[in-house]
Design an enzyme around this catalytic site. Structure first.
Site, PDB file in Angstrom:
ATOM      1  N   PRO A 122      21.013  59.747  23.912  1.00 36.65           N
ATOM      2  CA  PRO A 122      22.098  58.727  23.782  1.00 36.65           C
ATOM      3  C   PRO A 122      21.589  57.198  24.932  1.00 36.65           C
ATOM      4  CG  PRO A 122      23.161  59.631  26.037  1.00 36.65           C
ATOM      5  CD  PRO A 122      21.337  60.789  25.137  1.00 36.65           C
ATOM      6  N   CYS A 123      20.601  56.554  23.764  1.00 37.17           N
ATOM      7  CA  CYS A 123      20.627  55.097  23.819  1.00 37.17           C
ATOM      8  C   CYS A 123      22.046  54.373  23.607  1.00 37.17           C
ATOM      9  CB  CYS A 123      19.176  55.054  23.063  1.00 37.17           C
ATOM     10  SG  CYS A 123      19.298  55.195  21.294  1.00 37.17           S
TER      11      CYS A 123
END
Length: 156
Positions: A122-123
């Protein structure tokens, strides 16, 4: 050789690639491609199913196997990103501190930029220290949609 397949989701066309039953890439079709056979394997179908659940607000964590390919530093950053809770945003500096190098915020940003498995790693949950949205492979509009999706479904 990898297999890949493309699907249409809430945020656009996404490609999913796998090798040996492990997901190696999830990417925005209009931004990059992966050299691979066009084949919808069971691993790809499972990743798609879990992404559908994520977009419908029913899934917060993914449990299919992934295979990260990158430098040791990138892998360290990506593994730390996997620890960010659903619907929570942290800064690049926070991630740098968590990996033991508080001066590496810029390098964390570059590792985020090379993230091969978007959404799952989840950047999109990483923002600037001033709270502003910055850089995302799919663009800031998609980053905002993903963050809003998670915030709106946190109590679901």
């Amino acid at each position: 050789m990898k297999n890949r397949y493309f699907y249409s989701f809430l945020i656009g066309e996404i490609g999913i690639a796998e090798k040996g039953g492990q997901i190696t890439d999830i990417f925005f079709k209009n931004l990059r491609d992966v050299e691979a056979n066009l084949y919808e394997s069971e691993a790809i179908k499972e990743a798609k199913r879990q992404l559908e659940e994520y977009f419908s607000g029913k899934r917060r964590k993914f449990d299919f196997e992934i295979n990260l390919c990158g430098t040791e530093f990138q892998k360290k950053v990506w593994k730390e990103l996997l620890k960010i809770d659903y619907g929570i945003c942290v800064s690049y500096g926070d991630i740098a501190e968590r990996i033991g190098n508080k001066k590496a915020a810029r390098a964390v940003g570059m590792a985020n930029n090379k993230n091969p498995i978007v959404i799952v790693i989840p950047c999109h949950r990483v923002i600037a220290s001033n709270g502003k949205l910055t850089g995302y492979a799919g663009g800031l509009e998609i980053k905002k949609k993903l963050i809003d999706l998670e915030i709106n479904n946190r109590n679901y």
